[in-house]
Scaffold this motif. Structure first.
Motif, PDB file in Angstrom:
ATOM      1  N   ARG A  39      93.050  68.342  41.872  1.00 46.47           N
ATOM      2  CA  ARG A  39      93.158  67.965  43.286  1.00 46.47           C
ATOM      3  C   ARG A  39      92.175  66.850  43.560  1.00 46.47           C
ATOM      4  N   GLY A  40      92.558  65.977  44.489  1.00 46.91           N
ATOM      5  CA  GLY A  40      91.678  64.874  44.815  1.00 46.91           C
ATOM      6  C   GLY A  40      92.193  64.092  45.999  1.00 46.91           C
ATOM      7  N   THR A  41      91.555  62.961  46.247  1.00 54.45           N
ATOM      8  CA  THR A  41      91.916  62.080  47.352  1.00 54.45           C
ATOM      9  C   THR A  41      92.443  60.771  46.779  1.00 54.45           C
ATOM     10  N   VAL A  42      93.569  60.311  47.306  1.00 58.58           N
ATOM     11  CA  VAL A  42      94.146  59.046  46.854  1.00 58.58           C
ATOM     12  C   VAL A  42      93.289  57.911  47.416  1.00 58.58           C
ATOM     13  N   MET A  63      92.963  58.416  41.947  1.00 55.51           N
ATOM     14  CA  MET A  63      92.407  59.529  42.706  1.00 55.51           C
ATOM     15  C   MET A  63      90.935  59.757  42.436  1.00 55.51           C
ATOM     16  N   ARG A  64      90.244  60.161  43.505  1.00 54.82           N
ATOM     17  CA  ARG A  64      88.863  60.647  43.385  1.00 54.82           C
ATOM     18  C   ARG A  64      88.945  62.158  43.362  1.00 54.82           C
ATOM     19  N   PRO A  65      88.202  62.812  42.477  1.00 50.91           N
ATOM     20  CA  PRO A  65      88.307  64.262  42.326  1.00 50.91           C
ATOM     21  C   PRO A  65      87.761  65.038  43.518  1.00 50.91           C
ATOM     22  N   ALA A  66      88.385  66.188  43.801  1.00 48.20           N
ATOM     23  CA  ALA A  66      87.902  67.081  44.850  1.00 48.20           C
ATOM     24  C   ALA A  66      86.765  67.950  44.320  1.00 48.20           C
ATOM     25  N   ASP A  67      86.723  68.144  43.002  1.00 50.92           N
ATOM     26  CA  ASP A  67      85.652  68.946  42.417  1.00 50.92           C
ATOM     27  C   ASP A  67      84.429  68.064  42.159  1.00 50.92           C
ATOM     28  N   THR A  68      83.432  68.594  41.539  1.00 55.27           N
ATOM     29  CA  THR A  68      82.202  67.829  41.296  1.00 55.27           C
ATOM     30  C   THR A  68      82.174  67.169  39.921  1.00 55.27           C
ATOM     31  N   SER A  69      83.332  67.084  39.265  1.00 54.47           N
ATOM     32  CA  SER A  69      83.375  66.525  37.907  1.00 54.47           C
ATOM     33  C   SER A  69      83.066  65.039  37.874  1.00 54.47           C
TER      34      SER A  69
END
Length: 95
Positions: A39-42, A63-69
């Motif tokens: 999951r992430g933000t476009v 995409m930028r990740p929604a998690d902290t990876s």
């Protein structure tokens, strides 16, 4: 890396133009990418157009990740699913 995780990008960028799709419906939206389970933000969507034919070859969403990876990734925007249905968004400046 599994080849299905990355959209096909033309081998020779000399034969294509690349432009941002600043009006793409998913731009800035939180999405799920079922192929990777992420999951992430476009952040941006690029459109690849053939210089020879003028036809769109493809689109690639970043995409930028929604998690902290911190691991960003790319995908075909058609494979992304909005986390909030598109019809449930209020216009900017309203609540």
């Amino acid at each position: 890396m599994h080849p299905r995780q990355h959209p096909v990008i033309p081998a020779s960028e000399a034969n294509v133009t690349i432009a941002e799709d600043i009006g793409h419906r998913l731009l800035g939206r939180d999405v799920a990418h079922p192929e990777t389970g992420r999951r992430g933000t476009v952040g941006v969507v690029f459109v690849y157009t053939s210089k020879t034919t003028g036809r769109i070859i493809g689109r690639v969403a970043h995409m930028r990740p929604a998690d902290t990876s911190g691991r960003e990734w790319t995908a075909d925007p058609r494979s992304l699913q909005p986390l909030i249905p598109l019809g449930h968004i209020s216009p900017a400046g309203t609540r």
